[in-house]
Scaffold this active site. Structure first.
Site, mmCIF file in Angstrom:
data_model
loop_
_atom_site.group_PDB
_atom_site.id
_atom_site.type_symbol
_atom_site.label_atom_id
_atom_site.label_comp_id
_atom_site.label_asym_id
_atom_site.label_seq_id
_atom_site.Cartn_x
_atom_site.Cartn_y
_atom_site.Cartn_z
ATOM 1 N N TYR A 143 0.846 -1.195 0.000
ATOM 2 C CA TYR A 143 0.000 0.000 0.000
ATOM 3 C C TYR A 143 0.881 1.243 0.000
ATOM 4 O O TYR A 143 1.786 1.382 0.828
ATOM 5 C CB TYR A 143 -0.915 0.023 1.230
ATOM 6 C CG TYR A 143 -1.830 1.231 1.243
ATOM 7 C CD1 TYR A 143 -2.841 1.362 0.299
ATOM 8 C CD2 TYR A 143 -1.675 2.240 2.187
ATOM 9 C CE1 TYR A 143 -3.685 2.463 0.294
ATOM 10 C CE2 TYR A 143 -2.513 3.335 2.201
ATOM 11 C CZ TYR A 143 -3.515 3.450 1.255
ATOM 12 O OH TYR A 143 -4.333 4.550 1.258
ATOM 13 N N ASP A 235 9.299 2.822 0.598
ATOM 14 C CA ASP A 235 8.195 3.501 1.254
ATOM 15 C C ASP A 235 8.308 3.249 2.755
ATOM 16 O O ASP A 235 7.930 2.185 3.251
ATOM 17 C CB ASP A 235 6.869 2.971 0.703
ATOM 18 C CG ASP A 235 5.654 3.671 1.308
ATOM 19 O OD1 ASP A 235 5.811 4.335 2.351
ATOM 20 O OD2 ASP A 235 4.551 3.526 0.746
ATOM 21 N N LYS A 264 3.797 10.013 8.718
ATOM 22 C CA LYS A 264 3.504 9.636 10.100
ATOM 23 C C LYS A 264 4.500 10.216 11.102
ATOM 24 O O LYS A 264 4.430 11.384 11.431
ATOM 25 C CB LYS A 264 3.379 8.117 10.204
ATOM 26 C CG LYS A 264 2.239 7.563 9.308
ATOM 27 C CD LYS A 264 1.964 6.119 9.549
ATOM 28 C CE LYS A 264 0.972 5.555 8.532
ATOM 29 N NZ LYS A 264 -0.395 6.052 8.684
#
Length: 425
Positions: A143, A235, A264
């Site tokens: 994702y 990622d 984040k």
């Protein structure tokens, strides 16, 4: 537990928000999501006053749980009081970039953006501009945010968009391969290496129940990209500054990607994203290069202050050592419970992330997203998670999302959680 107020709030939300939520995963619980009221250390209190040990933790942006260290709070308040936004550079974004470049092995230069999705979108644009190629290799089940290039399904020979609204022609530039399959990605490069701009991969599949790399897999991908002139993009939106401490997962696994995407934790709990890498590549962004990238809120001073002070505090106070040790204590306890109560299940995770895979009897080691999906995912979501909530333990909304250990969690929280797992499995 009583959930009447959450039910009423959800009823109201359905009239003004699609599905009653602003992010799809929040609506994945049945019969309706709990609405949060406040946080307290490693706990969260919902709108009905129910208190839970919180392992959801905002889906990853919180290193200190719901208690922000005083220096971080002071920096946030100071920058917020000076003005909301300028449309001009500020010193704090330079300082934050300098901190990241000092600690993350592959990063010399950064471009800050506003979300993990925006980071991966911009990183792929930069890779295509840098190489002059269009194709991108991704991992099946990986994702990388809500973006057209990676919302795909299928395999290397048969790929299609995984969501309506994405032209089928977009998916033809994306090549999905199974994570941890050396042969599959080697074959793709042997056949189409001259077309591939980049491989975009999470160092750990962290939105598919947590799948760690098998031996030498990342080394194989690194070698293939170098041999064929493609970029390797890691990622680290989820793993960054959580797995591997301040060096991130790339430091833990000893791989230097060409580009890294962050989100984040790099924003200290505020909306953020970033793309980092060697200056010779990152300078391809405008205005120093020709690959367009811009954003009104990019490098927002409050976010930059929160991110910098949060990571500085971690560097000065052995935060990651505490988080990783507590995470291992939790996983070890889960392994003992699973061995006794559900021997077909598997405990996954590393450092500050954890999960129990509800793998079926006879299933082998979980190596990719398909292995996770083949498990008892409906049982996890519809039966197990609600039962854990009734025990006062808040887990992620489905079998696939990671769960997070923070500095605010305690050994008592771990023991309470293990007791609940033992009673519920």
């Amino acid at each position: 537990m009583n959930h009447e107020r959450s039910r009423d709030l959800y009823d109201r939300a359905l009239s003004v928000l699609p599905g009653g939520v602003n992010s799809a995963v929040r609506g994945a619980t049945e019969p309706y999501p709990f609405f949060a009221e406040s946080g307290d250390g490693g706990h969260v209190i919902d709108a009905d006053g129910n208190r839970y040990v919180d392992w959801l933790m905002g889906l990853g942006p919180l290193l200190y749980g719901h208690d922000t260290p005083e220096p971080v709070s002071a920096a946030i308040q100071s920058h917020a009081s000076q003005g909301p936004l300028y449309g001009m550079p500020t010193e704090i974004e330079v300082e934050h970039a300098e901190f990241v470049a000092r600690h993350v092995p592959s990063v010399e230069m950064l471009r800050f953006v506003n979300s993990g999705t925006e980071a991966t979108v911009s990183a792929l644009r930069l890779a295509r501009g840098h190489t002059g190629r269009d194709k991108v290799v991704v991992m099946q089940g990986g994702y990388h945010g809500a973006q057209e290039s990676t919302l795909v399904e299928g395999d290397a020979d048969h790929v299609q968009p995984s969501s309506p609204g994405i032209p089928a022609s977009f998916a033809q530039h994306t090549i999905p391969v199974p994570f941890n399959d050396h042969d599959a990605i080697t074959e793709v490069f042997e056949e189409r290496g001259h077309e591939i701009a980049a491989v975009l991969v999470e160092p750990i599949l962290a939105n598919q129940g947590i799948v760690t790399p098998v031996e030498d897999y990342h080394e194989t991908v690194r070698d293939l990209t170098e041999d064929h002139g493609a970029l390797l993009i890691w990622d680290e939106v989820i793993t960054g500054f959580r797995v591997g401490g301040l060096q991130c997962a790339q430091g833990k696994y000893g791989i230097d990607p060409d580009l890294t995407t962050f989100g984040k934790l790099i924003g200290g709990g505020f909306p953020v994203g970033a793309i980092g890498g060697p200056a010779g590549i990152v300078e391809g962004f405008t205005p120093s290069g020709d690959v367009f990238q811009a954003g009104t809120f990019s490098g927002h001073p409050v976010t930059m202050a929160a991110g910098l002070e949060s990571l500085t505090y971690a560097a000065e106070n052995d935060i990651h050592e505490h988080v990783s040790a507590l995470g291992e204590q939790l996983r070890e306890g889960l392994r003992e419970i699973v061995a006794e109560r559900a021997p077909s299940y598997q405990v996954a995770g590393v450092d500050g992330i954890f999960k129990v895979h509800f793998t079926r009897e006879g299933a082998g080691e979980v190596r990719n997203a398909a292995d996770v999906k083949a498990g008892e995912t409906d049982r996890w979501r519809s039966v197990f998670r609600p039962a854990m909530a009734e025990e006062g333990i808040l887990l992620s909304q489905n079998q696939f999302e990671s769960q997070f250990v923070t500095y605010a969690h305690t050994e008592d929280d771990v023991e309470e959680t293990l007791t609940a797992y033992e009673a519920t499995l």
